[in-house]
Design a protein around this motif. Structure first.
Motif, PDB file in Angstrom:
ATOM      1  N   PRO A   1       0.832  -1.197   0.000  1.00  0.00           N
ATOM      2  CA  PRO A   1       0.000   0.000   0.000  1.00  0.00           C
ATOM      3  C   PRO A   1       0.870   1.252   0.000  1.00  0.00           C
ATOM      4  N   SER A   2       0.349   2.352  -0.581  1.00  0.00           N
ATOM      5  CA  SER A   2       1.107   3.598  -0.640  1.00  0.00           C
ATOM      6  C   SER A   2       0.192   4.779  -0.330  1.00  0.00           C
ATOM      7  N   CYS A   3       0.798   5.951  -0.169  1.00  0.00           N
ATOM      8  CA  CYS A   3       0.039   7.169   0.092  1.00  0.00           C
ATOM      9  C   CYS A   3      -0.687   7.567  -1.191  1.00  0.00           C
ATOM     10  N   PRO A   4      -1.994   7.818  -1.125  1.00  0.00           N
ATOM     11  CA  PRO A   4      -2.734   8.207  -2.329  1.00  0.00           C
ATOM     12  C   PRO A   4      -2.397   9.629  -2.798  1.00  0.00           C
ATOM     13  N   LYS A   5      -1.746  10.423  -1.962  1.00  0.00           N
ATOM     14  CA  LYS A   5      -1.416  11.804  -2.325  1.00  0.00           C
ATOM     15  C   LYS A   5      -0.037  11.932  -2.967  1.00  0.00           C
ATOM     16  N   CYS A   6       0.945  11.157  -2.467  1.00  0.00           N
ATOM     17  CA  CYS A   6       2.309  11.314  -2.977  1.00  0.00           C
ATOM     18  C   CYS A   6       2.924  10.017  -3.490  1.00  0.00           C
ATOM     19  N   GLY A   7       2.284   8.881  -3.257  1.00  0.00           N
ATOM     20  CA  GLY A   7       2.821   7.597  -3.691  1.00  0.00           C
ATOM     21  C   GLY A   7       3.907   7.056  -2.776  1.00  0.00           C
ATOM     22  N   GLY A   8       4.164   7.750  -1.675  1.00  0.00           N
ATOM     23  CA  GLY A   8       5.201   7.325  -0.736  1.00  0.00           C
ATOM     24  C   GLY A   8       4.767   6.163   0.142  1.00  0.00           C
ATOM     25  N   ARG A   9       5.702   5.689   0.919  1.00  0.00           N
ATOM     26  CA  ARG A   9       5.418   4.588   1.841  1.00  0.00           C
ATOM     27  C   ARG A   9       4.479   5.033   2.954  1.00  0.00           C
ATOM     28  N   VAL A  10       3.681   4.099   3.426  1.00  0.00           N
ATOM     29  CA  VAL A  10       2.796   4.349   4.560  1.00  0.00           C
ATOM     30  C   VAL A  10       3.045   3.305   5.631  1.00  0.00           C
TER      31      VAL A  10
ATOM     32  N   VAL B   1      -3.897   8.742   6.348  1.00  0.00           N
ATOM     33  CA  VAL B   1      -4.436   8.560   4.992  1.00  0.00           C
ATOM     34  C   VAL B   1      -5.113   7.198   4.881  1.00  0.00           C
ATOM     35  N   TYR B   2      -5.971   7.085   3.874  1.00  0.00           N
ATOM     36  CA  TYR B   2      -6.472   5.766   3.477  1.00  0.00           C
ATOM     37  C   TYR B   2      -5.476   5.257   2.444  1.00  0.00           C
ATOM     38  N   PRO B   3      -4.819   4.130   2.685  1.00  0.00           N
ATOM     39  CA  PRO B   3      -3.755   3.688   1.784  1.00  0.00           C
ATOM     40  C   PRO B   3      -4.276   3.258   0.412  1.00  0.00           C
ATOM     41  N   LEU B   4      -3.523   3.621  -0.625  1.00  0.00           N
ATOM     42  CA  LEU B   4      -3.830   3.178  -1.969  1.00  0.00           C
ATOM     43  C   LEU B   4      -3.294   1.758  -2.124  1.00  0.00           C
ATOM     44  N   GLN B   5      -4.179   0.833  -2.415  1.00  0.00           N
ATOM     45  CA  GLN B   5      -3.784  -0.564  -2.564  1.00  0.00           C
ATOM     46  C   GLN B   5      -3.157  -0.787  -3.943  1.00  0.00           C
ATOM     47  N   PRO B   6      -2.306  -1.797  -4.076  1.00  0.00           N
ATOM     48  CA  PRO B   6      -1.714  -2.085  -5.386  1.00  0.00           C
ATOM     49  C   PRO B   6      -2.798  -2.415  -6.428  1.00  0.00           C
ATOM     50  N   VAL B   7      -2.503  -2.114  -7.671  1.00  0.00           N
ATOM     51  CA  VAL B   7      -3.445  -2.402  -8.756  1.00  0.00           C
ATOM     52  C   VAL B   7      -3.639  -3.909  -8.865  1.00  0.00           C
ATOM     53  N   ILE B   8      -4.881  -4.315  -9.008  1.00  0.00           N
ATOM     54  CA  ILE B   8      -5.214  -5.730  -9.154  1.00  0.00           C
ATOM     55  C   ILE B   8      -5.382  -6.009 -10.643  1.00  0.00           C
TER      56      ILE B   8
ATOM     57  N   VAL C   1      -7.910  -2.553 -11.698  1.00  0.00           N
ATOM     58  CA  VAL C   1      -8.767  -1.930 -10.690  1.00  0.00           C
ATOM     59  C   VAL C   1      -7.977  -1.790  -9.393  1.00  0.00           C
ATOM     60  N   THR C   2      -8.259  -0.738  -8.633  1.00  0.00           N
ATOM     61  CA  THR C   2      -7.634  -0.541  -7.333  1.00  0.00           C
ATOM     62  C   THR C   2      -8.571   0.269  -6.442  1.00  0.00           C
ATOM     63  N   TYR C   3      -8.195   0.403  -5.175  1.00  0.00           N
ATOM     64  CA  TYR C   3      -8.993   1.206  -4.246  1.00  0.00           C
ATOM     65  C   TYR C   3      -8.105   1.775  -3.151  1.00  0.00           C
ATOM     66  N   ALA C   4      -8.582   2.835  -2.520  1.00  0.00           N
ATOM     67  CA  ALA C   4      -7.902   3.416  -1.365  1.00  0.00           C
ATOM     68  C   ALA C   4      -8.716   3.049  -0.134  1.00  0.00           C
TER      69      ALA C   4
ATOM     70  N   ALA D   1     -10.705   3.139  -8.402  1.00  0.00           N
ATOM     71  CA  ALA D   1     -10.275   3.510  -9.752  1.00  0.00           C
ATOM     72  C   ALA D   1     -10.342   2.270 -10.627  1.00  0.00           C
ATOM     73  N   VAL D   2     -11.024   2.386 -11.751  1.00  0.00           N
ATOM     74  CA  VAL D   2     -11.117   1.313 -12.730  1.00  0.00           C
ATOM     75  C   VAL D   2     -10.415   1.804 -13.995  1.00  0.00           C
ATOM     76  N   ALA D   3      -9.509   1.002 -14.525  1.00  0.00           N
ATOM     77  CA  ALA D   3      -8.783   1.379 -15.740  1.00  0.00           C
ATOM     78  C   ALA D   3      -9.334   0.605 -16.930  1.00  0.00           C
ATOM     79  N   CYS D   4      -9.569   1.327 -18.011  1.00  0.00           N
ATOM     80  CA  CYS D   4     -10.006   0.741 -19.273  1.00  0.00           C
ATOM     81  C   CYS D   4      -9.141   1.355 -20.370  1.00  0.00           C
ATOM     82  N   SER D   5      -8.916   0.618 -21.425  1.00  0.00           N
ATOM     83  CA  SER D   5      -8.153   1.167 -22.538  1.00  0.00           C
ATOM     84  C   SER D   5      -8.786   0.742 -23.845  1.00  0.00           C
ATOM     85  N   GLY D   6      -8.558   1.563 -24.858  1.00  0.00           N
ATOM     86  CA  GLY D   6      -9.116   1.265 -26.178  1.00  0.00           C
ATOM     87  C   GLY D   6      -8.711   2.327 -27.165  1.00  0.00           C
TER      88      GLY D   6
END
Length: 100
Positions: free
Chosen positions: A5-14, A32-39, A72-75, A86-91
Motif C-alpha cells: 500500500p502507498s500514500c494516495p497523495k504522494c505515492g510514498g510509503r505508509v 491517509v487511506y492507503p492506496l492498494q496495489p493495482v489488481i 482496478v484498485t482502491y484506497a 479507480a477502474v482502468a479501461c483502454s481502447g
C-alpha cells in the motif's frame, strides 16, 4: 508478486496502524487511506473491489467496441473498507473511428 500500500497523495510509503497510531500514516501527509496495489483485470478482481468498498465502483458497460478492462484498485483497508476506487479501461481513441 503483490506490491505494498502507498500514500494516495504522494505515492510514498505508509505505516500500518499499530501501537501509536490507529490509522495508516504517511510521513508527509499524516493519516491517509492507503492506496492498494493495482489488481490485474478479471471478473474476480472487480468483484473483490466492489465488495470491499463503501463507495460505488463506476465502469462503462457495455464497453465500447475495441475497449478492454485493464485493472482496478482502491484506497482504504480491510478495516475501513474502500473509500475511493479507480477502474482502468483502454481502447482506441475517437479518431480511430473517423480514420476508417
Amino acid at each position: 508478486m503483490r506490491g505494498e500500500p502507498s500514500c494516495p497523495k504522494c505515492g510514498g510509503r505508509v505505516r500500518a496502524p499499530g501501537l501509536f497510531a490507529d490509522s495508516w500514516q504517511c510521513d508527509a501527509h499524516g493519516s491517509v487511506y492507503p492506496l492498494q496495489p493495482v489488481i490485474p483485470p478479471s471478473v474476480e478482481a472487480l468483484n473483490v473491489v466492489v465488495h470491499r468498498t463503501q463507495v460505488p465502483v463506476w465502469m462503462p458497460w457495455p464497453l465500447p467496441v475495441g475497449w478492454l478492462f485493464t485493472g482496478v484498485t482502491y484506497a482504504g483497508d480491510d478495516r475501513s473498507g474502500g473509500r475511493a476506487t479507480a477502474v482502468a479501461c483502454s481502447g482506441p481513441g475517437p479518431w480511430a473511428a473517423w480514420a476508417s
